[in-house]
Every structure is written in structure tokens, then in C-alpha cells.
Design an enzyme around this catalytic site. Structure first.
Site, PDB file in Angstrom:
ATOM      1  N   SER A 254       0.818  -1.204   0.000  1.00  0.00           N
ATOM      2  CA  SER A 254       0.000   0.000   0.000  1.00  0.00           C
ATOM      3  C   SER A 254       0.851   1.253   0.000  1.00  0.00           C
ATOM      4  CB  SER A 254      -0.895  -0.014   1.246  1.00  0.00           C
ATOM      5  OG  SER A 254      -1.533   1.212   1.438  1.00  0.00           O
ATOM      6  N   GLY A 255       0.206   2.367  -0.423  1.00  0.00           N
ATOM      7  CA  GLY A 255       0.825   3.672  -0.293  1.00  0.00           C
ATOM      8  C   GLY A 255       0.456   4.363   1.002  1.00  0.00           C
ATOM      9  N   ASP A 256      -0.238   3.669   1.878  1.00  0.00           N
ATOM     10  CA  ASP A 256      -0.624   4.238   3.179  1.00  0.00           C
ATOM     11  C   ASP A 256      -0.739   3.075   4.161  1.00  0.00           C
ATOM     12  OD1 ASP A 256      -1.566   6.017   5.200  1.00  0.00           O
ATOM     13  OD2 ASP A 256      -2.445   7.288   3.667  1.00  0.00           O
ATOM     14  N   ASP A 257      -1.414   3.290   5.280  1.00  0.00           N
ATOM     15  CA  ASP A 257      -1.503   2.248   6.302  1.00  0.00           C
ATOM     16  C   ASP A 257      -2.157   0.987   5.739  1.00  0.00           C
ATOM     17  OD1 ASP A 257      -0.466   4.045   8.263  1.00  0.00           O
ATOM     18  OD2 ASP A 257      -2.475   4.893   8.493  1.00  0.00           O
ATOM     19  N   THR A 288       4.576  -1.283   3.289  1.00  0.00           N
ATOM     20  CA  THR A 288       4.207   0.114   3.060  1.00  0.00           C
ATOM     21  C   THR A 288       5.336   1.007   3.559  1.00  0.00           C
ATOM     22  OG1 THR A 288       2.572   1.857   3.472  1.00  0.00           O
ATOM     23  CG2 THR A 288       2.848   0.183   5.203  1.00  0.00           C
TER      24      THR A 288
END
Length: 470
Positions: A254-257, A288
Site C-alpha cells: 500500500s501507499g498508506d496504512d 508500506t
């Protein structure tokens, strides 16, 4: 549990009479008369292929109407055993559509749902009551690709079929500041009891991937979620004001949590007052580089409690577990239990918590709404190549309390930085290397940090072997 079954496929030519909108239409075409076995919490005794409603899996044709017509047909079917919409092999472009109760959306292993590139097929909807506005921008927000409201018994599953949000254009518009409204998600189910999302692959969501909100009895099992690690806000699984949640055997890049547990934003979340609680996370893997494997907050104004995570593998993440809150959030993050976490490759902080996440929906938040963080337990942690062991920053005059870390071995890279940075926190540490900050009083041979002995009811959910017959 949660595994897809074998497929047995028989295709034959039929002359089909399809009832759509009360009108009869005859057409000769190949109809998938399939028998597929799969595991789910509920089986269905009536199934229909979306192709019967005119869907074309050519990767070009818009099938939004076909999905809506199919689900409306299923909504009207009088079936005591529930209904199933089958998506066969093919690439089916679609905009947003709503599901119904006692319903299964099943994706063939070679089926791909493609989020439409026509933004008009993602209609605007009202913001969530506990947020008061869209997350990206004030005002309404784009609907999610798959939506549900006030339902019972919703299943989204398949033999590892794919839902592709085709999010790159959304990311470009967001980064350039050309979006006036908040991006939609891949799946958002609201005010619903009994949700199963299993054995599917989600890729390239415009923003968050799976967002159950104001819901209960939720299972996410055997799910793979991927997005570029620089994609904005592509959180994996975000239970929001939900209770009795099980996330297991899943993998997120992911690009976040990878997982973010939430419960509303500042005064809006406080007013709605629905906590996220009784959440179990098991056998979970996350990659991530700029975010956390599991985040609690930052929108936690309804409260977060009784979260249990075990057997978690973290690769190249900014942190393992992160608590994010701020003055104005109010309520609490408490009774958090993590046992058995392995962190590999480069980590910035193994343990990270802070009370200064100053992101507010507006200037109407209450500066006296001070969040309480207490009874945070981490045990059996192994980490390699960390920049720092921990960054623990509570709130002045409202310290984070009851922090416990036990049996943790952290390999910290040579650095001029502090190994631990602790302010406004208190707790204990046992069997922790390197030696923790003085705020965590070191205890010699004390027992490990606590982890509940009882099981959550959702952990005993039963899967059944089901058969699709079209």
C-alpha cells in the site's frame, strides 16, 4: 477457513429468455452454466450471471447498468436462501453500484471488475456523519465502486477474482489539486450486520480499499490488496466505527496504512459516538514504506478499544504499530494487544505513537477534547534494521499511560539519532533490547505483557462449503 474451492466449469449453448425490468428478451449466446465450489459464511440457493443482464467483459463497454439491473432483479427474488450475482471470466468495466441483503457477489478466478474512468459513473454522495465532510475535501464525496447501506448478510468473494479501481487518474488529479471532492473507495458497506470479504484481489483503488463503517460482525479473509507504494491514501482495510471484526490470512502492499482502525473525526465522531472495538487481526502481512502496518486513528473520536493483533509480518514499513491522535479528537485508544510481530528490512520506528496529529476537518473542534491512551501491550517482537526502536510522544498534561513492551529484540542501525524518544508517556518494559527509555521502567523477570485469554465471538465464525449452480 476462507479458502476458495475447486472450479468445475461446463459451458453450453442455450437459448435464454431473460427477464429484465419486466420485459422478456430472447437471445442466443453462450451462458456460463457453471458449478463452482467455494467457502463462505452463507450459501445461496439462487444465482444468476451478470451476462444475463447484458454485461460484456471486453474491458471497454460500460456495464454499470447491467450490474444495477442484475442486483435489482436479485433484490426482488423471493429466495429464503439468499441470492448470488456471478461475474464470469472477462474484464467488466463498471461505475458505482449498490449491493443488497442476503447477497453474494462472486468473481470467477479470471474475472476483473474495472472501475470506470468516467467520473460521472462515481456519483457524489453525502459525507459520513462521523466525518462531517469528505476526507480529501469539504462537502460531498464520490461514491465507492461497491456500496451497501442498512443491510444484513453481504458477501463479496470469488476464486481470487480481481477488483481493479484503475486509480492512477484519480491519484494524478488528487496530487495536482484538481479534485473538488473526496475520492471513492473500492468497497464501502455502511450500517450492516454480517459482512464477509474473502478470496479476492483488490488493486489500484482511487483511495481506501475496504471500508466497513457503522457495521458489525465483519470478516476479511484471504484478501490480497496491492497499489504502488507511492500512491496516495491507498489504505488497505479500514474498519471505522465497527465492532466484532476479524481480519485474517491477508496481504497488503500500500501507499498508506495497511490496516487503519478509525471511528470518526473530531466533533463529528464525538457526536456520533460509535467506537471501533473487538477487532482481531491474525496472520497478516504488510508492505508500506511510508506508513504503518496497523494504525489506530488518526480519526478515532468515537473511541477505539479491544484490538488484538498476532502473527503479523511487516516488510519495509515506516512503523509496525502506530497510534495517531490529537487534541480535539477526544475519547480514547485503549486495551490494545499485539503479540508476535516480525519486522523485516528497513523500519523507521518499530513503536510509534503521538498526540500531535493536527489534522482537523474544520476549526469547530473542541480544544478541551483530550484523547486518552492507556493499556497498550506489545510482546514477542523481532525487528531488524530499524532507525529507532520507538518514538513515543504523548500529550502534555495528558500522558499516554499503561504502555507495556515485553520480549522485544530490535536491531537498530548505527545512527546519531536517539534509539528511543519518549515524552509524556509511562509504562513498563521487560526483556527489551536495546534498553528502553527511562519512562518505561525496566522490570527484570516480569511476565510478558497481557493478551486476552478469551476469544472474540467473531473468531469462531463458521465457514460452509457452498456451490454455485447457474
Amino acid at each position: 477457513m476462507g479458502g476458495g474451492g475447486r472450479s468445475h466449469v461446463v459451458l453450453f449453448m442455450v437459448l435464454a429468455t431473460t427477464i429484465i425490468g419486466g420485459e422478456s428478451r430472447e437471445s442466443g449466446y453462450f451462458l456460463d452454466a457453471e458449478e463452482e465450489e467455494y467457502m463462505a459464511t452463507s450459501c445461496r440457493d439462487y444465482a444468476v450471471s451478470v451476462e444475463r443482464f447484458g454485461a460484456v467483459g471486453d474491458g471497454v463497454t460500460s456495464n454499470t447498468k447491467a450490474f444495477k439491473d442484475a442486483i435489482e432483479h436479485l433484490r426482488q427474488v423471493n429466495s429464503s436462501g439468499g441470492v448470488l450475482l456471478y461475474v464470469p471470466a472477462g474484464r467488466f468495466v463498471t461505475g458505482s453500484f449498490n449491493v443488497t441483503s442476503h447477497f453474494t457477489l462472486y468473481l470467477h478466478r479470471h474475472a476483473v471488475l474495472l472501475g470506470s474512468q468516467n467520473m460521472e459513473e462515481w456519483p457524489l454522495i453525502e459525507p459520513l456523519p462521523s466525518y462531517g465532510r469528505g476526507r480529501d475535501a469539504a462537502g460531498p464525496r464520490y461514491s465507492s465502486l461497491i456500496n451497501g447501506h442498512n443491510l444484513t448478510d453481504v458477501i463479496i468473494t470469488g476464486n481470487n477474482g480481481t477488483i481493479d479501481g484503475q486509480g492512477e487518474n484519480w491519484w494524478k488529479l488528487f496530487r495536482s489539486g484538481k479534485l473538488d471532492h473526496t475520492r471513492g473507495y473500492l468497497i464501502e458497506i455502511q450500517y450492516t450486520d454480517q459482512i464477509l470479504i474473502s478470496d479476492i484481489t483488490l488493486v489500484n483503488s482511487p483511495a481506501w480499499n475496504i471500508h466497513p463503517v457503522y457495521s458489525t460482525n465483519i470478516v476479511v479473509s484471504g484478501v490480497t490488496i496491492t497499489a504502488p507504494v507511492d500512491s496516495p491514501n491507498t489504505d488497505g482495510i479500514n474498519p471505522d466505527s465497527c465492532s466484532q471484526v476479524l481480519i485474517q490470512d491477508s496481504y497488503v502492499v500500500s501507499g498508506d496504512d495497511c490496516i487503519a482502525i478509525k471511528s470518526g473525526w473530531d466533533e463529528y465522531g464525538i457526536a456520533v459516538g460509535i467506537p471501533s472495538k473487538e477487532i482481531a487481526i491474525k496472520r497478516f502481512t504488510c508492505i508500506t514504506p511510508d506508513s504503518a502496518a496497523i494504525a489506530l486513528g488518526s480519526e478515532m473520536s468515537g473511541g477505539i478499544k479491544d484490538v488484538r493483533a498476532e502473527d503479523v509480518t511487516v516488510v519495509s514499513c515506516k512503523s509496525g504499530i502506530r497510534i495517531k491522535t490529537a487534541v480535539g479528537r477526544g475519547n480514547y485508544v485503549k486495551d490494545i494487544f499485539v503479540r508476535g510481530m516480525t519486522l523485516k528490512k528497513t523500519m523507521k520506528w518499530v513503536f510509534w505513537m503521538g498526540g500531535d496529529y493536527g489534522d482537523h476537518p474544520d476549526d469547530q473542534y473542541d480544544p478541551k477534547a483530550i484523547p486518552m491512551v492507556d493499556n497498550i501491550n506489545y510482546s514477542d517482537i523481532v525487528a531488524e534494521n530499524a532507525v529507532m526502536a520507538g518514538k513515543l510522544d504523548g500529550i502534555e498534561n495528558a500522558p499516554f499511560t499503561g504502555i507495556c513492551i515485553s520480549n522485544a529484540t530490535i536491531d537498530v542501525v548505527p545512527s546519531k539519532l536517539l534509539i528511543w524518544n519518549c515524552t509524556n508517556v509511562s509504562g513498563i518494559a521487560s526483556g527489551v533490547t536495546p534498553k528502553p527509555c527511562p519512562a518505561l521502567s525496566t522490570v527484570g523477570e516480569a511476565p510478558p505483557c497481557s493478551f486476552p485469554e478469551n476469544r472474540l465471538a467473531i473468531e469462531d465464525v463458521q465457514f460452509r462449503q457452498c456451490m454455485i449452480k447457474l
